[in-house]
Scaffold this motif. Sequence first.
Motif, PDB file in Angstrom:
ATOM      1  N   PHE A   1       2.909  -2.850  -8.133  1.00 41.81           N
ATOM      2  CA  PHE A   1       3.539  -1.506  -7.570  1.00 41.81           C
ATOM      3  C   PHE A   1       4.891  -1.085  -7.997  1.00 41.81           C
ATOM      4  O   PHE A   1       5.233   0.026  -7.570  1.00 41.81           O
TER       5      PHE A   1
ATOM      6  N   ASP B   1       6.569   2.487  -6.941  1.00 42.92           N
ATOM      7  CA  ASP B   1       7.484   2.427  -5.961  1.00 42.92           C
ATOM      8  C   ASP B   1       8.753   3.139  -6.403  1.00 42.92           C
ATOM      9  O   ASP B   1       9.312   3.839  -5.837  1.00 42.92           O
TER      10      ASP B   1
ATOM     11  N   ARG C   1       9.829   4.866  -3.086  1.00 44.85           N
ATOM     12  CA  ARG C   1       9.374   4.033  -1.814  1.00 44.85           C
ATOM     13  C   ARG C   1      10.018   2.626  -2.000  1.00 44.85           C
ATOM     14  O   ARG C   1       9.734   1.917  -3.130  1.00 44.85           O
ATOM     15  N   HIS C   2      10.618   2.144  -1.074  1.00 49.05           N
ATOM     16  CA  HIS C   2      11.322   1.143  -1.087  1.00 49.05           C
ATOM     17  C   HIS C   2      10.447  -0.046  -1.294  1.00 49.05           C
ATOM     18  O   HIS C   2       9.370  -0.351  -0.451  1.00 49.05           O
ATOM     19  N   PRO C   3      10.476  -1.012  -2.182  1.00 51.51           N
ATOM     20  CA  PRO C   3       9.510  -1.940  -2.425  1.00 51.51           C
ATOM     21  C   PRO C   3       9.878  -3.406  -1.343  1.00 51.51           C
ATOM     22  O   PRO C   3      10.825  -3.213  -0.779  1.00 51.51           O
TER      23      PRO C   3
ATOM     24  N   ARG D   1      -0.381   3.255   0.606  1.00 54.71           N
ATOM     25  CA  ARG D   1       1.074   2.664   0.310  1.00 54.71           C
ATOM     26  C   ARG D   1       1.704   4.066   0.169  1.00 54.71           C
ATOM     27  O   ARG D   1       2.749   4.114   0.383  1.00 54.71           O
ATOM     28  N   TYR D   2       1.152   4.894  -0.785  1.00 52.11           N
ATOM     29  CA  TYR D   2       1.758   6.204  -1.311  1.00 52.11           C
ATOM     30  C   TYR D   2       1.421   7.348  -0.591  1.00 52.11           C
ATOM     31  O   TYR D   2       2.014   8.389  -0.862  1.00 52.11           O
TER      32      TYR D   2
END
Length: 444
Positions: free
Chosen positions: A249, A253, A258-260, A329-330
């Motif tokens: 990801f 990310d 998007r913070h992993p 997730r996104y």
Amino acid sequence: MKSFLTNIKDHFGSGKYEGDQYGGAQGHNGNGLPTGLPNNFMFATGIECSYPTIDNGKTRRDLLAECDHYNRYKEDLALVKEMGLKVLRYGLPYYKIQLGPNKYDWEFADAAMAEIQRLGITPILDLLHFGVPDFIGNFQNPELPVHFAAYCEAVAKRYPWVRFYTPINEIYVTAKLSAKDGIWNEQLKTDKSFVTALKHLVAASIMGTQQIANHRPDCIIVQSESAEFTHELRAEHTYEVQIWNKLRFASLDLLYARHPEGEVLNYLYDNGMTRREYDWFMAGEPPGYQIMGNDYYGRNEKIMLPDGTIQTSMDVMGWYNITHEYYLRYRKPVMHTETNVLDANEAPAWLWKQWVNILRMRKEGVPVLGFNWYSLIDQIDWDKGLARKEGTVNPCGLFDLDRKPRPVADAYKMLLQEYGQITIVPHGELFEITEAPATLKVEI
């Protein structure tokens, strides 16, 4: 007492009621070849265009050359139209075009793009596919984002009619095979070189997209990324397998801000990413309308046995389950951006299985906007990841290298005839793709 049906029949006839053809019981069911209308589901194919280097940079693998596309591009593009397809994932040979800073060779690109435009094909223009020009060297070069941004701007200015772009194909795969698995380009095998390649590639994609949007504010970015997963069949999981199931990801990310997970963030910091660089990635996602493309080949999904042996799992979770994980997730619109199998006899069944996956995803309300059988013609040496130049033909195309149709071409034509006029999302006639720039950035 008479049934209400009797009254309706007395007033309106036996069932084919006037007006019902406009989306009622007599409305169109979506079959027929694609029309190319803005709300059409995007059925596509692509022309394999990889161009990494191997042998420590001494050998360039150019699949456009090895599959004879440079000489037969008009014939190949005519096959796209013959199939009834309106959309083509098309990669210009980046390494042959940008010869140096402010130095370009557009001869082939101009000819191919003119033919695409003449045929009325909508290209999803693929700007970096596993390799870079010689003057850049490889993905360890921190100047890559600046040079690539200049190239993206030059393309957008030269072909202002193009709206769909994949700035960088499969960022994660590009970084991993080049800088961790030691197969392509820099052929390194360290975590630090992987993170270096990853951050340079994502930064290049972001800066390239900004330049495209500057000249085409309504650009649609179809980010093609590999849908990966390894099933570890061990009672006690190992760090190596589990971290890479999370690192798959990392490219998206960083791209989508998007913070992993903390474990992944620590890995990035431990292997050379600075806090300043990380904050830059987290400032916000790139401009344009964003589509998350997931490529799925059965060989993307692997099983590790208790003795450490790795084998291809071929569809244990499948495109639906893996992509649904990415979607949650996104929360981006989705496209199935690449698939095939290397056995021509199995290809029709694989095509139908992928379509079942798409229909299932759509039924759950996920906006799946398109599907791409990759590729139009057979490929060379992908059974070994292009690592060695042996000339093995991989019979995975809609057409063979003589441009004769394979069984999957007939299967795809059948699919197109049945579903070719469905809309991007159910009732998508209501939502024509606007020509206005993408400006709204909210998560609600």
